[in-house]
Design a protein around this motif. Structure first.
Motif, short mmCIF file in Angstrom:
data_model
loop_
_atom_site.label_atom_id
_atom_site.label_comp_id
_atom_site.label_asym_id
_atom_site.label_seq_id
_atom_site.Cartn_x
_atom_site.Cartn_y
_atom_site.Cartn_z
N GLU A 233 90.16 -1.72 25.94
CA GLU A 233 89.94 -3.13 26.28
C GLU A 233 89.58 -3.29 27.76
OE1 GLU A 233 93.52 -5.06 25.15
OE2 GLU A 233 93.16 -4.82 22.98
N HIS A 234 90.13 -2.40 28.59
CA HIS A 234 89.81 -2.43 30.01
C HIS A 234 88.46 -1.79 30.31
CE1 HIS A 234 94.05 -3.42 30.47
NE2 HIS A 234 93.84 -3.66 31.75
N LEU A 235 87.89 -1.13 29.31
CA LEU A 235 86.64 -0.37 29.51
C LEU A 235 85.61 -0.81 28.48
CD1 LEU A 235 88.40 3.09 29.84
CD2 LEU A 235 87.32 1.87 31.72
N PRO A 236 84.96 -1.93 28.68
CA PRO A 236 83.94 -2.37 27.72
C PRO A 236 82.90 -1.28 27.50
CG PRO A 236 84.36 -4.06 29.38
CD PRO A 236 85.07 -2.81 29.84
N GLU A 237 82.54 -1.09 26.25
CA GLU A 237 81.59 -0.02 25.92
C GLU A 237 80.26 -0.27 26.63
OE1 GLU A 237 79.77 2.17 21.94
OE2 GLU A 237 81.43 0.74 21.80
N ARG A 238 79.79 0.73 27.34
CA ARG A 238 78.55 0.58 28.10
C ARG A 238 77.85 1.92 28.22
NH1 ARG A 238 79.56 0.32 34.54
NH2 ARG A 238 77.51 1.28 34.40
N GLU A 239 76.58 1.88 28.50
CA GLU A 239 75.80 3.09 28.76
C GLU A 239 75.30 3.05 30.20
OE1 GLU A 239 72.64 3.78 26.06
OE2 GLU A 239 73.94 4.07 24.32
N ARG A 240 75.08 4.21 30.72
CA ARG A 240 74.57 4.29 32.09
C ARG A 240 73.13 3.79 32.11
NH1 ARG A 240 76.63 8.67 33.09
NH2 ARG A 240 78.26 7.88 34.46
N GLY A 241 72.83 2.95 33.09
CA GLY A 241 71.50 2.39 33.16
C GLY A 241 70.43 3.41 33.41
N GLN A 242 70.74 4.38 34.26
CA GLN A 242 69.75 5.40 34.61
C GLN A 242 70.34 6.77 34.31
OE1 GLN A 242 68.62 5.88 38.84
NE2 GLN A 242 66.53 5.58 38.16
N PRO A 243 69.76 7.53 33.40
CA PRO A 243 70.34 8.85 33.05
C PRO A 243 70.50 9.74 34.27
CG PRO A 243 68.58 8.25 31.53
CD PRO A 243 68.54 7.26 32.65
N LEU A 244 71.65 10.41 34.36
CA LEU A 244 71.90 11.28 35.51
C LEU A 244 70.96 12.47 35.54
CD1 LEU A 244 75.80 11.38 35.55
CD2 LEU A 244 74.30 10.00 36.96
N GLY A 245 70.55 12.92 34.37
CA GLY A 245 69.74 14.13 34.32
C GLY A 245 68.27 13.89 34.17
N GLN A 246 67.80 12.71 34.56
CA GLN A 246 66.40 12.40 34.28
C GLN A 246 65.44 13.32 35.01
OE1 GLN A 246 65.09 8.59 35.61
NE2 GLN A 246 66.29 8.60 37.48
N TRP A 247 65.86 13.87 36.17
CA TRP A 247 64.98 14.79 36.89
C TRP A 247 65.19 16.24 36.46
CZ3 TRP A 247 67.92 11.08 39.59
CH2 TRP A 247 67.19 9.97 40.00
N LEU A 248 66.37 16.54 35.98
CA LEU A 248 66.70 17.93 35.64
C LEU A 248 66.69 18.18 34.14
CD1 LEU A 248 69.73 18.30 38.09
CD2 LEU A 248 67.37 19.06 38.46
N GLY A 249 66.66 17.13 33.35
CA GLY A 249 66.79 17.30 31.91
C GLY A 249 68.25 17.31 31.50
N ARG A 250 68.54 16.84 30.33
CA ARG A 250 69.93 16.79 29.86
C ARG A 250 70.37 18.16 29.36
NH1 ARG A 250 68.17 11.82 27.65
NH2 ARG A 250 69.12 10.04 28.70
N PRO A 251 71.67 18.42 29.44
CA PRO A 251 72.19 19.65 28.83
C PRO A 251 71.81 19.69 27.35
CG PRO A 251 73.86 18.60 30.18
CD PRO A 251 72.73 17.63 30.09
#
Length: 472
Positions: free
Chosen positions: A128-146
């Motif tokens: 309840e203290h942590l509304p479900e959300r996604e990161r606006g900008q992917p952390l791995g956008q320059w390196l590719g995701r694992p």
């Protein structure tokens, strides 16, 4: 993939794990977490905070600490924390399994079952203290995701939990914590990996290893670091606080992925401006690779310094070696420092470092490498036309490239082919001549024969590679 598989992380036979997983449907979108975090994150980071905070935390304190973690980086910390919480909430895990893992991760200092709403009630309050959300900008956008799959990750993590189950059970039993039967902790962690989330299970497993001081041998540590790399974690998430049983210091080992010894030290003075020269050497001598026994950087640097101090090379040749490999980043001549005195200072700093971290170590350098001397000399002579007309530090007391190469050749011929080849790679980095793809390939092959890490030649040379089709 079949129900039994080998760990693709280690490439070796470890523990074969059959899977009949009923994992949570809460999918984790993998990112390069090391871009944002320097250490642990999510529920495992909350467990760490709860394990050390005073006084013993209650339910309200746990929620406040979770809010602090969620606020990290303008709220980015809430993303992984929220996913972790929902992975547990959406799983079929019994409450006592979650409770056992959580008690172990917090060193027995926070029991969610003692909360008024119980284990899942406490998790719901977190959600309840942590509304479900996604990161606006992917952390791995320059390196590719694992790209490791959940099944691959679960297999590898369960194998590591089973490898540590015995020592972990002994450490838990020795702690005297009530409510934690010695075998239940490993079983609960394994259940979280299988039926909730492999990422969270790995981080909780690491937290438990650190909390109870469970010893981890070098082979398992390397496998855990391979998982860390595959997942894009910050390296400190694994090694900070982990009790690794390191092998004895051995200058013949090649555990680092990049350069080492005197050739690596020269890079510390490339475009050097801050700190004193003495402090700079201290930093380099303490810069052990995460895969190395503490003190290795100093021992390898000490071995190179001894090789040159004990050699027949002239002081002037040693000075040319230093100035050219460092790009005249620290001009020992201008500073009035004799080249051999400079090596003695390096030696003394390394010995001081070793007294601090490896007091039983005694310098005993391996014999010089002579088996690859001719192969290294061939590469030097092949590269001679690329260096004949260049100058190192052209704007201040230029050093002819041919003279620098001749000094490196003296090292290869009269001191050690390994050290000479590493200094040659540093020279290529400083000068940056265009190598053909054949030359670069031969350098890579030589590096493998010397036992260098996978990044050594690429990072040390960092040169343009040309082919018939153009620059590669």
């Amino acid at each position: 993939m079949s129900d039994t598989m080998l760990s693709v992380i280690t490439g070796r036979l470890a523990v074969i794990v059959p899977f009949e997983s009923r994992a949570s449907t809460m999918a984790r979108r993998r990112e390069r977490y090391g871009v944002l975090y320097e250490g642990d994150f999510g529920l495992s980071a909350l467990a760490e905070k709860l394990s050390v905070v005073d006084p013993v935390p209650d339910e309200a304190r746990s929620l406040r600490l979770a809010s602090e973690l969620a606020a990290f980086a303008d709220g980015e910390g809430a993303v992984e924390l929220g996913v972790d919480v929902r992975c547990l909430l959406n799983s079929p895990l019994p409450d006592d399994v979650i409770r056992t893992a959580w008690l172990a991760a917090t060193h027995g200092r926070f029991d969610p079952a003692a909360c008024e709403s119980g284990v899942r009630g406490w998790l719901r309050q977190l959600a309840e203290h942590l509304p479900e959300r996604e990161r606006g900008q992917p952390l791995g956008q320059w390196l590719g995701r694992p790209d490791i799959t959940e099944e691959e990750l679960r297999t590898a993590v369960v194998a590591e939990i089973r490898a540590s189950a015995g020592p972990l059970g002994g450490c838990v039993a020795g702690s005297g914590h009530r409510g934690l039967p010695s075998g239940a902790v490993a079983e609960s962690l394994e259940a979280i990996v299988r039926e909730s989330d492999g990422d969270l299970g790995l981080r909780l497993f690491l937290r438990v290893l650190k909390t109870y001081g469970v010893p981890v041998d070098k082979e398992q540590y390397d496998r855990l670091m391979a998982l860390d790399t595959a997942l894009g974690f910050p390296g400190a998430l694994v090694y900070d606080g982990l009790d690794v049983t390191w092998p004895p210091l051995d200058t013949a080992r090649r555990d680092a992925s990049a350069d080492f010894g005197l050739s690596a030290l020269t890079s510390w003075f490339d475009h050097w401006q801050e700190d004193t020269a003495h402090e700079r050497v201290r930093q380099a001598a303490a810069a052990d690779d995460s895969a190395q026994t503490p003190g290795t950087a100093a021992a390898l640097l000490l071995a190179d310094a001894h090789r040159l101090l004990d050699s027949s090379l002239s002081t002037r040749t040693i000075e040319v070696l230093w100035l050219s490999a460092s790009g005249r980043g620290y001009d020992i001549g201008q500073a009035g420092v004799d080249a051999r005195d400079w090596l003695r200072l390096i030696r003394d700093v390394c010995e001081e470092r070793l007294r601090e971290v490896a007091p039983r170590y005694r310098h005993d350098a391996p014999p010089p490498r002579t088996d690859l001397r001719d192969a290294v000399l061939r590469e030097l002579r092949e590269a001679a036309p690329l260096l004949t007309d260049v100058e190192i530090s052209p704007r201040w007391k230029p050093i002819p490239g041919a003279g620098a190469l001749a000094a490196v050749e003296e090292v290869v011929t009269h001191v050690d082919a390994d050290l000479g080849f590493r200094l040659f790679l540093r020279l290529l980095h400083v000068v940056s001549p265009p190598l053909t793809d054949e030359q670069y390939s031969r350098c890579r092959t030589l590096g493998r024969r010397f036992g260098y890490g996978e990044d050594h030649v690429a990072e040390a040379s960092d040169v343009s590679v040309c082919s018939r089709e153009g620059v590669l």
